[in-house]
Design an enzyme around this catalytic site. Structure first.
Site, PDB file in Angstrom:
ATOM      1  N   PHE A 196       0.833  -1.203   0.000  1.00  0.00           N
ATOM      2  CA  PHE A 196       0.000   0.000   0.000  1.00  0.00           C
ATOM      3  C   PHE A 196       0.865   1.248   0.000  1.00  0.00           C
ATOM      4  O   PHE A 196       2.075   1.178   0.217  1.00  0.00           O
ATOM      5  CB  PHE A 196      -0.970  -0.001   1.198  1.00  0.00           C
ATOM      6  CG  PHE A 196      -0.300   0.181   2.534  1.00  0.00           C
ATOM      7  CD1 PHE A 196       0.312  -0.872   3.180  1.00  0.00           C
ATOM      8  CD2 PHE A 196      -0.280   1.430   3.146  1.00  0.00           C
ATOM      9  CE1 PHE A 196       0.933  -0.706   4.408  1.00  0.00           C
ATOM     10  CE2 PHE A 196       0.340   1.614   4.379  1.00  0.00           C
ATOM     11  CZ  PHE A 196       0.940   0.541   5.007  1.00  0.00           C
ATOM     12  N   VAL A 211       9.671  -2.561   2.045  1.00  0.00           N
ATOM     13  CA  VAL A 211       8.371  -2.517   1.375  1.00  0.00           C
ATOM     14  C   VAL A 211       7.314  -2.019   2.346  1.00  0.00           C
ATOM     15  O   VAL A 211       7.390  -2.262   3.544  1.00  0.00           O
ATOM     16  CB  VAL A 211       7.934  -3.895   0.822  1.00  0.00           C
ATOM     17  CG1 VAL A 211       8.994  -4.458  -0.089  1.00  0.00           C
ATOM     18  CG2 VAL A 211       7.596  -4.867   1.920  1.00  0.00           C
ATOM     19  N   LYS A 212       6.348  -1.312   1.773  1.00  0.00           N
ATOM     20  CA  LYS A 212       5.186  -0.959   2.581  1.00  0.00           C
ATOM     21  C   LYS A 212       4.162  -2.054   2.336  1.00  0.00           C
ATOM     22  O   LYS A 212       3.457  -2.042   1.327  1.00  0.00           O
ATOM     23  CB  LYS A 212       4.637   0.401   2.141  1.00  0.00           C
ATOM     24  CG  LYS A 212       5.215   1.555   2.931  1.00  0.00           C
ATOM     25  CD  LYS A 212       4.558   2.857   2.577  1.00  0.00           C
ATOM     26  CE  LYS A 212       3.308   3.111   3.378  1.00  0.00           C
ATOM     27  NZ  LYS A 212       3.557   3.439   4.789  1.00  0.00           N
ATOM     28  N   ALA A 213       4.143  -3.045   3.217  1.00  0.00           N
ATOM     29  CA  ALA A 213       3.177  -4.136   3.103  1.00  0.00           C
ATOM     30  C   ALA A 213       2.440  -4.194   4.432  1.00  0.00           C
ATOM     31  O   ALA A 213       3.037  -4.014   5.496  1.00  0.00           O
ATOM     32  CB  ALA A 213       3.886  -5.450   2.823  1.00  0.00           C
TER      33      ALA A 213
END
Ligand code: PMP
Length: 335
Positions: free
Chosen positions: A66, A184-186
Site C-alpha cells: 500500500f 516494502v510498505k506491506a
C-alpha cells in the site's frame, strides 16, 4: 485482476456521512468524512458501491502492498498538488514486486489517483491511500485474483498548527531484513508499528521510538526521525533500517537548501537524550516537533529553531508557494 466484479451500476454521488475514526496519537486523528467516489478495480465507483464480501477478508491482507500520499490545496492559486506522487508510486512498484502482486500497473494507479482527486473535487487537503491485495485463498500462493483501490479523503494539513509530541523508546524492536523485507510498505509489516504505537500511547506518550536489535535508533511507527546534535541535523541511515520515506528525503533536501549541516549515520539511544531538538516526519504526520524523550526535556522543551525553519519551508513547498522541490509536486487538473 478481477475487473468488473462489482455490479455495473450507474455512478451516483451519495450524501457525505460522518463517523468518528479513532487513531493512535502517533498519527493525526481526523473525523472520517466519506468521500463521494473511490477508484476500485479499474474504474470510479460511488462510495457505497465499493464493498467486498466478508468471507474474502481472511489471509488477503497479509501480502498487501500500500501507499499513502497527500494532496495539498492552495486556495490562493486554487490548485491541488499531490506531493511526491511519482516517488510514492515508485515505492509502490517496488513493494508490489517484492510481494509478487502484479496488477494493476503503476501507470493505472497514477491515473486512478489523479482521477479520484478530480472526481472528489480536490478543493481541500486530501489524504490518498492506495491498497492492493490478493483475494482470499491459500495464504502462500500468488495465484489468487487481485484487487486494488485508490481512496482520497479530506484530511487537513496540521503544518500551520502549533503543537508538539512527547516520545518514549518502546520495548519492541524494529523489524529487520533477517525476517521480512522492511523496505516494502506491506500491511503485514505494520503489526510491528502498531505494537510500538500502542505501547507508547498506553504509557502516556504521543510517539514511540523503535530501536534495532543492536540497540540503535531506527524510526517511529510510521515516521522517520531527525535529531539536532551540536547544530547538525542527524538521521539514522536507511540501513538502520528505516523506510525510504519521501518526507525524510524532502527534509534532507530542505535542510541542505537552508544551509543546515545534515548527516545520515548510526544514532545511538543515548543521543536521543543529548539532542537539543527532534522531529518526526511522514506523509500522515508531516513534520512534528518532539520535545521530550522518556521525560527528558530536549532543548527548551518547545519546538526548536531548526525544526521550525524546516517545517515552515516544507509548508511553502507542499502548497507550491516556492520553486524548491517543484519536481515533487503534481498539480491536479481541474475537473
Ligand atoms: N516509516 C514508516 C515505518 C512508515 O510507515 C512511514 C509512512 N509511510 C514513514 C516512515 C514515512 O514515510 P513517508 O514520508 O514516505 O510517508
Amino acid at each position: 485482476m478481477c475487473y468488473g466484479r462489482p455490479t455495473a451500476r450507474k455512478v451516483t454521488a451519495p450524501k457525505r456521512r460522518r463517523a468518528r475514526l479513532v487513531q493512535p496519537k502517533s498519527g493525526p486523528s481526523v473525523p472520517f468524512e466519506a468521500p463521494r467516489f473511490i477508484w476500485w478495480d479499474g474504474r470510479i465507483h460511488a462510495w457505497d458501491d465499493a464493498s467486498v464480501h466478508v468471507s474474502r477478508l481472511q489471509w488477503s491482507a497479509l501480502g498487501a502492498p500500500f501507499e499513502a500520499m497527500r494532496a495539498y490545496f492552495d486556495p490562493a492559486s486554487s490548485t491541488s498538488f499531490v506531493f511526491g506522487l511519482d516517488a510514492h508510486l515508485r515505492r509502490m512498484a517496488h513493494s508490489m514486486r517484492v510481494m509478487e502482486i502484479r496488477e494493476p500497473s503503476i501507470e493505472t494507479l497514477r491515473e486512478a489517483t489523479l482521477e479520484v482527486l478530480r472526481r472528489n473535487g480536490a478543493r481541500a487537503d486530501e489524504y490518498i491511500r492506495i491498497f492492493a491485495w490478493f483475494e482470499d485463498g491459500a495464504a502462500y500462493t500468488t495465484e489468487q485474483p487481485t484487487h486494488a483501490f485508490v481512496l482520497s479523503r479530506t484530511f487537513p494539513s496540521r503544518l500551520a498548527e502549533d503543537f508538539s509530541w512527547t516520545a518514549s523508546v518502546v520495548s519492541w524492536r524494529r523489524l529487520d531484513e533477517t525476517t521480512v523485507p522492511v523496505r516494502v510498505k506491506a500491511a503485514a509489516n505494520y503489526q510491528n508499528s502498531r505494537l510500538a504505537a500502542l505501547e507508547a500511547l498506553r504509557n502516556g506518550y504521543d510517539f514511540g521510538v523503535l530501536l534495532n536489535a543492536r540497540g540503535e535508533v531506527t524510526e517511529g511507527p510510521r515516521e522517520c526521525i531527525f535529531l539536532v546534535l551540536d547544530g547538525v541535523l542527524v538521521t539514522p541511515p536507511l540501513s538502520a533500517p528505516v523506510l525510504d520515506s519521501i518526507t525524510r528525503r524532502a527534509v534532507l533536501r530542505i535542510a541542505t537548501h537552508l544551509g543546515i549541516p545534515v548527516v545520515e549515520r548510526v544514532v545511538l539511544r543515548g543521543e536521543l537524550y543529548e539532542a537539543t531538538e527532534m522531529l518526526a516526519c511522514s506523509t500522515a504526520s508531516e513534520i512534528v516537533p518532539v520535545v521530550s524523550v522518556d521525560k527528558v526535556v530536549l532543548g527548551t522543551g518547545r519546538p526548536g529553531p531548526v525544526t521550525t525553519r524546516i517545517r515552515e519551508l516544507f509548508r511553502e513547498v507542499v502548497y507550491g508557494r516556492v520553486e524548491l522541490l517543484a519536481d515533487l509536486r503534481t498539480a491536479v487538473s481541474k475537473p
